[in-house]
Motif scaffolding. Structure first.
Motif, PDB file in Angstrom:
ATOM      1  N   THR A 242     -31.302   6.728  54.035  1.00 51.49           N
ATOM      2  CA  THR A 242     -31.486   5.306  53.938  1.00 51.49           C
ATOM      3  C   THR A 242     -29.978   4.276  54.116  1.00 51.49           C
ATOM      4  O   THR A 242     -29.259   5.054  53.354  1.00 51.49           O
ATOM      5  CB  THR A 242     -32.377   4.625  53.024  1.00 51.49           C
ATOM      6  OG1 THR A 242     -32.096   4.673  51.766  1.00 51.49           O
ATOM      7  CG2 THR A 242     -33.940   5.114  53.329  1.00 51.49           C
ATOM      8  N   MET A 243     -29.914   3.191  54.624  1.00 49.55           N
ATOM      9  CA  MET A 243     -28.898   2.401  54.462  1.00 49.55           C
ATOM     10  C   MET A 243     -29.636   1.154  53.845  1.00 49.55           C
ATOM     11  O   MET A 243     -30.771   0.605  54.718  1.00 49.55           O
ATOM     12  CB  MET A 243     -28.128   2.220  55.506  1.00 49.55           C
ATOM     13  CG  MET A 243     -26.885   1.058  55.190  1.00 49.55           C
ATOM     14  SD  MET A 243     -26.036   1.280  56.688  1.00 49.55           S
ATOM     15  CE  MET A 243     -26.880  -0.079  57.969  1.00 49.55           C
ATOM     16  N   GLN A 244     -29.211   0.415  52.996  1.00 50.07           N
ATOM     17  CA  GLN A 244     -29.809  -1.001  52.426  1.00 50.07           C
ATOM     18  C   GLN A 244     -28.801  -1.907  52.397  1.00 50.07           C
ATOM     19  O   GLN A 244     -27.654  -1.742  52.150  1.00 50.07           O
ATOM     20  CB  GLN A 244     -30.332  -0.649  51.135  1.00 50.07           C
ATOM     21  CG  GLN A 244     -31.364  -1.675  50.654  1.00 50.07           C
ATOM     22  CD  GLN A 244     -31.976  -1.124  49.175  1.00 50.07           C
ATOM     23  OE1 GLN A 244     -31.421  -0.894  48.193  1.00 50.07           O
ATOM     24  NE2 GLN A 244     -33.223  -1.293  49.214  1.00 50.07           N
ATOM     25  N   MET A 245     -29.025  -2.977  52.760  1.00 50.52           N
ATOM     26  CA  MET A 245     -28.011  -4.244  52.819  1.00 50.52           C
ATOM     27  C   MET A 245     -28.860  -5.372  51.818  1.00 50.52           C
ATOM     28  O   MET A 245     -29.923  -5.548  51.834  1.00 50.52           O
ATOM     29  CB  MET A 245     -28.008  -4.984  54.115  1.00 50.52           C
ATOM     30  CG  MET A 245     -27.336  -6.199  54.055  1.00 50.52           C
ATOM     31  SD  MET A 245     -27.080  -7.125  55.499  1.00 50.52           S
ATOM     32  CE  MET A 245     -26.183  -8.433  55.094  1.00 50.52           C
ATOM     33  N   LEU A 246     -28.011  -5.823  50.651  1.00 49.43           N
ATOM     34  CA  LEU A 246     -28.084  -6.652  49.699  1.00 49.43           C
ATOM     35  C   LEU A 246     -27.351  -7.748  50.147  1.00 49.43           C
ATOM     36  O   LEU A 246     -26.072  -7.931  50.155  1.00 49.43           O
ATOM     37  CB  LEU A 246     -27.884  -6.092  48.501  1.00 49.43           C
ATOM     38  CG  LEU A 246     -28.845  -4.970  48.218  1.00 49.43           C
ATOM     39  CD1 LEU A 246     -27.892  -3.659  48.138  1.00 49.43           C
ATOM     40  CD2 LEU A 246     -29.506  -4.935  46.819  1.00 49.43           C
ATOM     41  N   LYS A 247     -28.020  -8.850  50.611  1.00 53.77           N
ATOM     42  CA  LYS A 247     -27.486 -10.221  50.868  1.00 53.77           C
ATOM     43  C   LYS A 247     -26.955 -10.947  49.771  1.00 53.77           C
ATOM     44  O   LYS A 247     -27.968 -11.243  48.959  1.00 53.77           O
ATOM     45  CB  LYS A 247     -28.399 -10.961  51.787  1.00 53.77           C
ATOM     46  CG  LYS A 247     -27.678 -12.312  52.223  1.00 53.77           C
ATOM     47  CD  LYS A 247     -28.380 -12.707  53.355  1.00 53.77           C
ATOM     48  CE  LYS A 247     -27.963 -14.095  53.669  1.00 53.77           C
ATOM     49  NZ  LYS A 247     -26.749 -14.339  53.870  1.00 53.77           N
ATOM     50  N   GLY A 248     -25.580 -11.232  49.606  1.00 57.90           N
ATOM     51  CA  GLY A 248     -25.257 -11.852  48.522  1.00 57.90           C
ATOM     52  C   GLY A 248     -25.616 -13.563  48.675  1.00 57.90           C
ATOM     53  O   GLY A 248     -25.592 -14.126  49.722  1.00 57.90           O
ATOM     54  N   ASN A 249     -26.102 -14.137  47.416  1.00 54.93           N
ATOM     55  CA  ASN A 249     -26.508 -15.584  47.502  1.00 54.93           C
ATOM     56  C   ASN A 249     -25.217 -16.473  47.249  1.00 54.93           C
ATOM     57  O   ASN A 249     -25.522 -17.709  46.969  1.00 54.93           O
ATOM     58  CB  ASN A 249     -27.565 -15.610  46.179  1.00 54.93           C
ATOM     59  CG  ASN A 249     -28.844 -14.972  46.619  1.00 54.93           C
ATOM     60  OD1 ASN A 249     -29.102 -14.976  47.990  1.00 54.93           O
ATOM     61  ND2 ASN A 249     -29.419 -14.374  45.759  1.00 54.93           N
TER      62      ASN A 249
ATOM     63  N   THR B 225     -33.648  -2.561  54.922  1.00 57.50           N
ATOM     64  CA  THR B 225     -33.644  -1.086  54.652  1.00 57.50           C
ATOM     65  C   THR B 225     -33.802  -0.303  55.929  1.00 57.50           C
ATOM     66  O   THR B 225     -34.806  -0.623  56.672  1.00 57.50           O
ATOM     67  CB  THR B 225     -34.590  -0.657  53.616  1.00 57.50           C
ATOM     68  OG1 THR B 225     -34.342  -1.458  52.124  1.00 57.50           O
ATOM     69  CG2 THR B 225     -34.392   0.792  53.328  1.00 57.50           C
ATOM     70  N   LEU B 226     -32.772   0.356  56.190  1.00 54.33           N
ATOM     71  CA  LEU B 226     -32.805   1.128  57.568  1.00 54.33           C
ATOM     72  C   LEU B 226     -33.114   2.602  57.202  1.00 54.33           C
ATOM     73  O   LEU B 226     -32.468   3.281  56.495  1.00 54.33           O
ATOM     74  CB  LEU B 226     -31.472   1.048  58.274  1.00 54.33           C
ATOM     75  CG  LEU B 226     -31.146  -0.394  58.771  1.00 54.33           C
ATOM     76  CD1 LEU B 226     -30.014  -0.212  59.332  1.00 54.33           C
ATOM     77  CD2 LEU B 226     -32.259  -0.848  59.843  1.00 54.33           C
ATOM     78  N   ASP B 227     -33.926   3.338  57.740  1.00 52.78           N
ATOM     79  CA  ASP B 227     -34.335   4.558  57.611  1.00 52.78           C
ATOM     80  C   ASP B 227     -33.542   5.488  58.373  1.00 52.78           C
ATOM     81  O   ASP B 227     -33.781   5.189  59.738  1.00 52.78           O
ATOM     82  CB  ASP B 227     -36.075   5.009  57.973  1.00 52.78           C
ATOM     83  CG  ASP B 227     -36.271   6.461  57.524  1.00 52.78           C
ATOM     84  OD1 ASP B 227     -35.468   7.030  57.154  1.00 52.78           O
ATOM     85  OD2 ASP B 227     -37.681   6.898  58.137  1.00 52.78           O
TER      86      ASP B 227
END
Length: 76
Positions: free
Chosen positions: A52-59, A69-71
């Motif tokens: 997986t690849m996961q993007m956590l967007k900064g606030n 989350t991309l599989d």
């Protein structure tokens, strides 16, 4: 493997320590990138492993939201 926690610390005024954020990045992490992925001038975090690849967007305040989350399947 219990997983990886990523800690990020911002720098406040006059170089003083700012906010520290700890994120659970998952297990078997192969790469962590911190960059402004979406062009909003706030740092985001990208975490990936073989599946997986996961993007956590900064606030912009030291906190992050998981936005996608991309599989990737199992590579290799």
């Amino acid at each position: 493997d219990d997983g990886l926690f990523v800690s990020l610390q911002t720098t406040g005024a006059a170089g003083l320590s700012g906010i520290t954020s700890s994120l659970f990045a998952g297990s078997e992490v192969e790469e962590v990138r911190v960059l402004d992925f979406d062009g909003d001038t706030k740092l985001d975090v990208i975490v990936s492993n073989q599946a997986t690849m996961q993007m956590l967007k900064g606030n912009g305040n030291g906190t992050f939201n998981v936005v996608q989350t991309l599989d990737l399947g199992v590579l290799g």
